[in-house]
Scaffold this motif. Structure first.
Motif, PDB file in Angstrom:
ATOM      1  N   SER A 165      51.101 -20.495  50.148  1.00 11.23           N
ATOM      2  CA  SER A 165      52.449 -21.055  50.035  1.00 11.23           C
ATOM      3  C   SER A 165      52.494 -22.006  48.852  1.00 11.23           C
ATOM      4  CB  SER A 165      52.801 -21.800  51.325  1.00 11.23           C
ATOM      5  OG  SER A 165      53.950 -22.600  51.140  1.00 11.23           O
ATOM      6  N   THR A 166      53.524 -21.882  48.026  1.00  3.08           N
ATOM      7  CA  THR A 166      53.652 -22.788  46.892  1.00  3.08           C
ATOM      8  C   THR A 166      55.076 -22.800  46.366  1.00  3.08           C
ATOM      9  OG1 THR A 166      52.718 -23.375  44.728  1.00  3.08           O
ATOM     10  CG2 THR A 166      53.102 -21.039  45.140  1.00  3.08           C
TER      11      THR A 166
ATOM     12  N   GLY B 235      61.141 -24.465  54.244  1.00  2.00           N
ATOM     13  CA  GLY B 235      60.539 -24.119  55.532  1.00  2.00           C
ATOM     14  C   GLY B 235      59.171 -23.469  55.418  1.00  2.00           C
ATOM     15  N   LYS B 236      58.562 -23.489  54.225  1.00  2.00           N
ATOM     16  CA  LYS B 236      57.267 -22.825  54.037  1.00  2.00           C
ATOM     17  C   LYS B 236      56.188 -23.422  54.937  1.00  2.00           C
ATOM     18  CE  LYS B 236      56.787 -23.612  49.643  1.00  2.00           C
ATOM     19  NZ  LYS B 236      57.899 -24.596  49.539  1.00  2.00           N
ATOM     20  N   SER B 237      56.042 -24.738  54.881  1.00  2.00           N
ATOM     21  CA  SER B 237      54.996 -25.392  55.677  1.00  2.00           C
ATOM     22  C   SER B 237      55.226 -25.193  57.165  1.00  2.00           C
ATOM     23  CB  SER B 237      54.929 -26.888  55.350  1.00  2.00           C
ATOM     24  OG  SER B 237      54.541 -27.101  54.010  1.00  2.00           O
ATOM     25  N   THR B 238      56.480 -25.242  57.579  1.00  2.00           N
ATOM     26  CA  THR B 238      56.800 -25.038  58.996  1.00  2.00           C
ATOM     27  C   THR B 238      56.440 -23.633  59.440  1.00  2.00           C
ATOM     28  OG1 THR B 238      58.592 -26.659  58.915  1.00  2.00           O
ATOM     29  CG2 THR B 238      58.671 -25.048  60.702  1.00  2.00           C
ATOM     30  N   LEU B 239      56.693 -22.652  58.581  1.00  2.00           N
ATOM     31  CA  LEU B 239      56.342 -21.274  58.924  1.00  2.00           C
ATOM     32  C   LEU B 239      54.828 -21.136  59.052  1.00  2.00           C
ATOM     33  CD1 LEU B 239      57.159 -18.369  59.433  1.00  2.00           C
ATOM     34  CD2 LEU B 239      57.159 -17.996  56.948  1.00  2.00           C
TER      35      LEU B 239
ATOM     36  N   LEU C 244      53.774 -16.900  49.336  1.00  2.00           N
ATOM     37  CA  LEU C 244      54.960 -17.375  50.042  1.00  2.00           C
ATOM     38  C   LEU C 244      55.629 -18.421  49.159  1.00  2.00           C
ATOM     39  CD1 LEU C 244      56.761 -17.542  52.588  1.00  2.00           C
ATOM     40  CD2 LEU C 244      55.155 -19.250  53.497  1.00  2.00           C
ATOM     41  N   LEU C 245      56.749 -18.054  48.563  1.00  2.00           N
ATOM     42  CA  LEU C 245      57.413 -18.896  47.582  1.00  2.00           C
ATOM     43  C   LEU C 245      58.684 -19.493  48.161  1.00  2.00           C
ATOM     44  CD1 LEU C 245      57.162 -16.475  44.507  1.00  2.00           C
ATOM     45  CD2 LEU C 245      55.418 -18.010  45.440  1.00  2.00           C
ATOM     46  N   GLY C 246      58.991 -20.690  47.736  1.00  2.00           N
ATOM     47  CA  GLY C 246      60.217 -21.329  48.195  1.00  2.00           C
ATOM     48  C   GLY C 246      60.332 -22.727  47.626  1.00  2.00           C
TER      49      GLY C 246
ATOM     50  N   ILE D 250      48.465 -12.720  43.321  1.00  2.00           N
ATOM     51  CA  ILE D 250      49.017 -12.133  44.539  1.00  2.00           C
ATOM     52  C   ILE D 250      49.388 -10.670  44.320  1.00  2.00           C
ATOM     53  CG2 ILE D 250      49.872 -14.352  45.359  1.00  2.00           C
ATOM     54  CD1 ILE D 250      52.648 -13.529  44.415  1.00  2.00           C
ATOM     55  N   ASP D 251      49.424  -9.906  45.419  1.00  2.14           N
ATOM     56  CA  ASP D 251      49.888  -8.523  45.328  1.00  2.14           C
ATOM     57  C   ASP D 251      51.156  -8.279  46.128  1.00  2.14           C
ATOM     58  OD1 ASP D 251      49.070  -8.165  48.027  1.00  2.14           O
ATOM     59  OD2 ASP D 251      47.089  -7.559  47.396  1.00  2.14           O
ATOM     60  N   SER D 252      51.645  -9.315  46.809  1.00  2.00           N
ATOM     61  CA  SER D 252      52.911  -9.212  47.544  1.00  2.00           C
ATOM     62  C   SER D 252      53.631 -10.553  47.464  1.00  2.00           C
ATOM     63  CB  SER D 252      52.671  -8.848  49.015  1.00  2.00           C
ATOM     64  OG  SER D 252      52.101  -7.560  49.127  1.00  2.00           O
ATOM     65  N   VAL D 253      54.958 -10.485  47.411  1.00  2.00           N
ATOM     66  CA  VAL D 253      55.777 -11.689  47.257  1.00  2.00           C
ATOM     67  C   VAL D 253      56.714 -11.837  48.452  1.00  2.00           C
ATOM     68  CG1 VAL D 253      57.506 -12.867  45.844  1.00  2.00           C
ATOM     69  CG2 VAL D 253      55.724 -11.481  44.745  1.00  2.00           C
ATOM     70  N   ILE D 254      56.673 -13.007  49.079  1.00  2.00           N
ATOM     71  CA  ILE D 254      57.630 -13.361  50.131  1.00  2.00           C
ATOM     72  C   ILE D 254      58.385 -14.586  49.643  1.00  2.00           C
ATOM     73  CG2 ILE D 254      57.930 -14.057  52.544  1.00  2.00           C
ATOM     74  CD1 ILE D 254      55.102 -12.863  53.053  1.00  2.00           C
TER      75      ILE D 254
END
Length: 280
Positions: free
Chosen positions: A183-184, A40-44, A33-35, A194-198
């Motif tokens: 998340s990072t 909003g990463k931590s909130t999610l 989970l990138l951003g 990772i094998d999937s990117v959000i």
């Protein structure tokens, strides 16, 4: 495994963090989970595990509503937060107080990770450095053997050897019954893991694709001259680092940092490549 339906969340009125957000995460995958900071990463993540409650919508893990905080669900969730607090107690005391909440906790595996991360054995947790505390919590969290592992900025505070060890350990514990979400904003720390990117940007999901799909649709390379098929370019030393269309399905190594920059700067140019794939 994890299903988010029409999530709406805000901390204050008239300032929504998420609006009608939807996301499905399956077992057998490590999701990155990138951003940017504040995306909003931590909130999610906190919504995912029931530390904060949505204004509306539904979040299910293992088909259970996380808002209920059922013990039968919590024993299958490991959460490693970015902001650490550890009591000033011994490692042995912490294990005795906390491992009992996880029926599948493996103390021998914890000790193995404890040694591999070179955590000082006789030091109270409260006296450890930030990096040592982070490695301790990663060791404890993975030893719980939960089906859901969620980590918020786990590589913050780790030195280069510890980051390499973290990637090695995480790859080894992955199996078809688990889902791991990391998340990072330190994108390069997730290379080859990772094998999937959000990608989360401006409080919305702007990309959610597997590494394989990204490799099929996009080509990453260095060039000295820009051509029309290039979707995004960054000036490097003596060449451009670019992402182009991949009409010929050429193999290339995905540059996560370049992809992240491209999606947050030239969102439609990149995401349209996956929309094209859906209609082919």
């Amino acid at each position: 495994m994890i299903t988010i339906k029409d999530l709406n969340f805000s901390y204050t009125k008239n300032k929504p963090i998420f609006s009608d957000l939807n996301l499905d995460l399956d077992t057998g995958h490590i999701y990155g989970l990138l951003g940017k900071n504040g995306a909003g990463k931590s909130t999610l993540l906190k919504n995912m595990i029931g530390l904060v409650y949505p204004n509306s919508g539904e979040i299910l893990i293992l088909e259970q509503d996380v808002k209920q905080r059922n013990p039968s669900l919590l024993k299958e969730i490991c959460f490693i937060p970015e902001d650490l607090y550890l009591p000033n107690v011994s490692v042995k005391s912490y294990l005795k107080s906390n491992s009992c909440f996880y029926p599948n906790f493996d103390e021998s595996y914890f000790q193995k990770l404890f040694t591999e991360f070179q955590i000082p054995a006789n030091q109270n947790l409260g006296n450890m450095s930030y990096g040592q505390k982070k490695k301790f919590l990663i060791s404890f969290g993975l030893a719980t053997n939960t089906k859901v592992v969620i980590m918020d900025e786990p590589t913050n505070g780790l030195d280069i050897p510890s980051k390499a060890q973290f990637r090695k350990v995480l790859a080894a514990v992955m199996n078809e019954d688990r889902v791991i979400v990391i998340s990072t904003h330190q994108v390069r720390d997730l290379d080859n893991l990772i094998d999937s990117v959000i990608i989360l940007d401006q409080h919305r999901i702007v990309l959610n694709e597997s590494i394989q799909t990204i490799a099929d649709r996009l080509h990453f390379k260095k060039v000295t001259e820009l051509s029309q098929d290039i979707l995004y370019a960054e000036q490097g030393i003596g060449a451009y680092n670019v992402i182009s269309t991949n009409a010929d399905f050429e193999d290339s190594k995905i540059d996560l940092e370049l992809l992240f920059n491209a999606v947050t700067v030239e969102n439609e140019k990149i995401t349209n490549q996956f929309l094209i794939a859906e209609y082919e």
